[in-house]
Design a protein around this motif. Structure first.
Motif, PDB file in Angstrom:
ATOM      1  N   MET A  69       0.826  -1.211   0.000  1.00 35.74           N
ATOM      2  CA  MET A  69       0.000   0.000   0.000  1.00 35.74           C
ATOM      3  C   MET A  69       0.864   1.266   0.000  1.00 35.74           C
ATOM      4  N   ARG A  70       1.953   1.222  -0.763  1.00 39.76           N
ATOM      5  CA  ARG A  70       2.858   2.379  -0.832  1.00 39.76           C
ATOM      6  C   ARG A  70       2.511   3.322  -1.973  1.00 39.76           C
ATOM      7  N   ASP A  71       1.459   3.007  -2.718  1.00 38.17           N
ATOM      8  CA  ASP A  71       1.100   3.824  -3.874  1.00 38.17           C
ATOM      9  C   ASP A  71      -0.211   4.562  -3.589  1.00 38.17           C
ATOM     10  N   ASP A  72      -1.055   4.715  -4.577  1.00 41.76           N
ATOM     11  CA  ASP A  72      -2.315   5.455  -4.426  1.00 41.76           C
ATOM     12  C   ASP A  72      -3.374   4.508  -3.862  1.00 41.76           C
ATOM     13  N   THR A  73      -3.614   4.585  -2.560  1.00 37.65           N
ATOM     14  CA  THR A  73      -4.536   3.643  -1.927  1.00 37.65           C
ATOM     15  C   THR A  73      -5.988   3.920  -2.306  1.00 37.65           C
ATOM     16  N   ASP A  74      -6.317   5.148  -2.650  1.00 34.27           N
ATOM     17  CA  ASP A  74      -7.675   5.423  -3.121  1.00 34.27           C
ATOM     18  C   ASP A  74      -7.913   4.732  -4.465  1.00 34.27           C
ATOM     19  N   ALA A  75      -6.934   4.810  -5.360  1.00 29.59           N
ATOM     20  CA  ALA A  75      -7.050   4.119  -6.653  1.00 29.59           C
ATOM     21  C   ALA A  75      -7.120   2.615  -6.438  1.00 29.59           C
ATOM     22  N   LEU A  76      -6.327   2.097  -5.514  1.00 29.93           N
ATOM     23  CA  LEU A  76      -6.342   0.671  -5.206  1.00 29.93           C
ATOM     24  C   LEU A  76      -7.726   0.226  -4.750  1.00 29.93           C
ATOM     25  N   ALA A  77      -8.335   0.990  -3.852  1.00 25.36           N
ATOM     26  CA  ALA A  77      -9.672   0.644  -3.364  1.00 25.36           C
ATOM     27  C   ALA A  77     -10.705   0.719  -4.475  1.00 25.36           C
ATOM     28  N   ARG A  78     -10.556   1.685  -5.378  1.00 30.49           N
ATOM     29  CA  ARG A  78     -11.516   1.792  -6.489  1.00 30.49           C
ATOM     30  C   ARG A  78     -11.412   0.586  -7.415  1.00 30.49           C
ATOM     31  N   VAL A  79     -10.200   0.131  -7.690  1.00 27.94           N
ATOM     32  CA  VAL A  79     -10.040  -1.034  -8.562  1.00 27.94           C
ATOM     33  C   VAL A  79     -10.665  -2.266  -7.924  1.00 27.94           C
ATOM     34  N   ILE A  80     -10.381  -2.502  -6.655  1.00 26.70           N
ATOM     35  CA  ILE A  80     -10.949  -3.669  -5.968  1.00 26.70           C
ATOM     36  C   ILE A  80     -12.465  -3.591  -5.950  1.00 26.70           C
ATOM     37  N   ALA A 131      -5.750   4.676 -15.622  1.00 30.53           N
ATOM     38  CA  ALA A 131      -5.021   5.544 -14.694  1.00 30.53           C
ATOM     39  C   ALA A 131      -5.014   4.964 -13.285  1.00 30.53           C
ATOM     40  N   ASP A 132      -6.157   4.456 -12.843  1.00 29.42           N
ATOM     41  CA  ASP A 132      -6.219   3.866 -11.505  1.00 29.42           C
ATOM     42  C   ASP A 132      -5.345   2.626 -11.404  1.00 29.42           C
ATOM     43  N   MET A 133      -5.364   1.783 -12.418  1.00 34.49           N
ATOM     44  CA  MET A 133      -4.580   0.558 -12.339  1.00 34.49           C
ATOM     45  C   MET A 133      -3.081   0.853 -12.354  1.00 34.49           C
ATOM     46  N   ARG A 134      -2.684   1.900 -13.046  1.00 38.80           N
ATOM     47  CA  ARG A 134      -1.274   2.280 -13.035  1.00 38.80           C
ATOM     48  C   ARG A 134      -0.876   2.899 -11.704  1.00 38.80           C
ATOM     49  N   ALA A 135      -1.802   3.636 -11.091  1.00 41.34           N
ATOM     50  CA  ALA A 135      -1.474   4.363  -9.854  1.00 41.34           C
ATOM     51  C   ALA A 135      -1.581   3.494  -8.615  1.00 41.34           C
ATOM     52  N   ALA A 136      -2.340   2.406  -8.682  1.00 36.41           N
ATOM     53  CA  ALA A 136      -2.675   1.643  -7.481  1.00 36.41           C
ATOM     54  C   ALA A 136      -1.497   0.889  -6.894  1.00 36.41           C
ATOM     55  N   THR A 137      -0.667   0.274  -7.759  1.00 36.63           N
ATOM     56  CA  THR A 137       0.443  -0.569  -7.313  1.00 36.63           C
ATOM     57  C   THR A 137       1.287  -0.926  -8.525  1.00 36.63           C
ATOM     58  N   ASP A 138       2.319  -1.766  -8.329  1.00 34.95           N
ATOM     59  CA  ASP A 138       3.228  -2.069  -9.436  1.00 34.95           C
ATOM     60  C   ASP A 138       2.900  -3.369 -10.159  1.00 34.95           C
ATOM     61  N   HIS A 139       1.740  -3.952  -9.899  1.00 33.53           N
ATOM     62  CA  HIS A 139       1.236  -5.102 -10.648  1.00 33.53           C
ATOM     63  C   HIS A 139      -0.188  -4.791 -11.099  1.00 33.53           C
TER      64      HIS A 139
END
Length: 261
Positions: free
Chosen positions: A30-41, A231-239
């Motif tokens: 969770m070192r990247d954009d956690t808001d984007a990560l939550a949106r993707v999930i 954009a969200d998938m790129r910002a969320a994490t490195d995979h």
């Protein structure tokens, strides 16, 4: 990219079998954009989220709980107690048991582990395992064997495993795993294929695997799923994430309203 037919929605069938969505995701602590990560999930509407590189150190439980709440999930197991792998689940899941497993530590290598659980959806009973295998080829192969042993020892007919395998299809460990388990992406391609790196993915090193009796309805990177943006998938994490829709048969003698013996 394969996007047709649409990925089935989660549901419980009249015979007690269950259609579920399983998401595999390396979230880089969770070192990247956690808001984007939550949106993707959230957009993936998963019943199970098989996480790799969950937070492991200072206040790791609080961080993981925050992600679960923001994406409509609850923590099932794992995190720091499994050296990184974790499992989140939706409220559809009835939890029978959980177990976090630390794998043998080789000097000079990262500590690895499995986050495991047995859950039920309606009348379907399912073993679950999240993993992040070693970068070292020999150690990775040993861990692949441990993964298969762990699934075999869970006492369930049907199981799903997912994670960052750190290896492409055709590699020795990938081949070991897919000799015993279905590679869901190969069985029923859907969406995108490659998972790393997110900006220009050129390799598939993340996978969802299922035992032979599970019907795979579609599996891949959810590139065209409503609510997901590049954009969200790129910002969320490195995979990039891997999403699978699976139909899990009802367990013998277990209806949607009964409890296991």
């Amino acid at each position: 990219m394969v996007t047709s037919p649409p990925l089935p929605e989660p549901r419980t069938e009249p015979d007690g079998s269950a259609v579920i969505r399983v998401l595999g995701y390396n979230i880089r602590s969770m070192r990247d954009d956690t808001d984007a990560l939550a949106r993707v999930i959230t957009a993936c509407a998963p019943d199970l989220v098989l996480i790799q590189e969950a937070p492991r150190f200072f206040r790791w439980r609080k961080k993981l709980a925050r992600l679960a709440a923001a994406s409509g999930q609850v923590i099932l197991t794992g995190g720091g107690t499994a050296a990184g792998p974790a499992v989140l689940c939706s409220l559809r899941a009835t939890v029978e048991r959980t177990e976090d497993v630390l794998l043998p530590l080789i000097p000079g290598q990262h500590r690895r582990g499995f986050a495991t659980a047995v859950v039920r959806f309606g009348g379907a009973r399912l073993g679950v395992l999240s993993c992040h295998l070693s970068l070292d080829e020999a150690e990775r192969y040993e861990q692949g064997g441990m993964l298969l042993d762990r699934l075999a020892g869970m006492g369930v007919e049907h199981a799903v495993a997912g994670g960052d395998l750190n290896e492409r299809p055709g590699g020795r460990t990938f081949t070991l795993l897919t000799a015993a388990l279905q590679d869901c992406r190969t069985t029923a391609p859907w969406g995108g294929e490659n998972t790393f790196p997110p900006a220009r993915p050129d390799r598939r090193i993340d996978a969802i695997l299922a035992t032979k009796g599970v019907e795979v309805l579609g599996c891949g990177v959810p590139t065209a799923l409503p609510g997901i943006t590049e954009a969200d998938m790129r910002a969320a994490t490195d995979h990039l994430p891997v999403l699978a829709a699976l139909r899990v048969p009802a367990a013998q003698g277990l209806s949607s309203g009964s409890s296991p013996a």
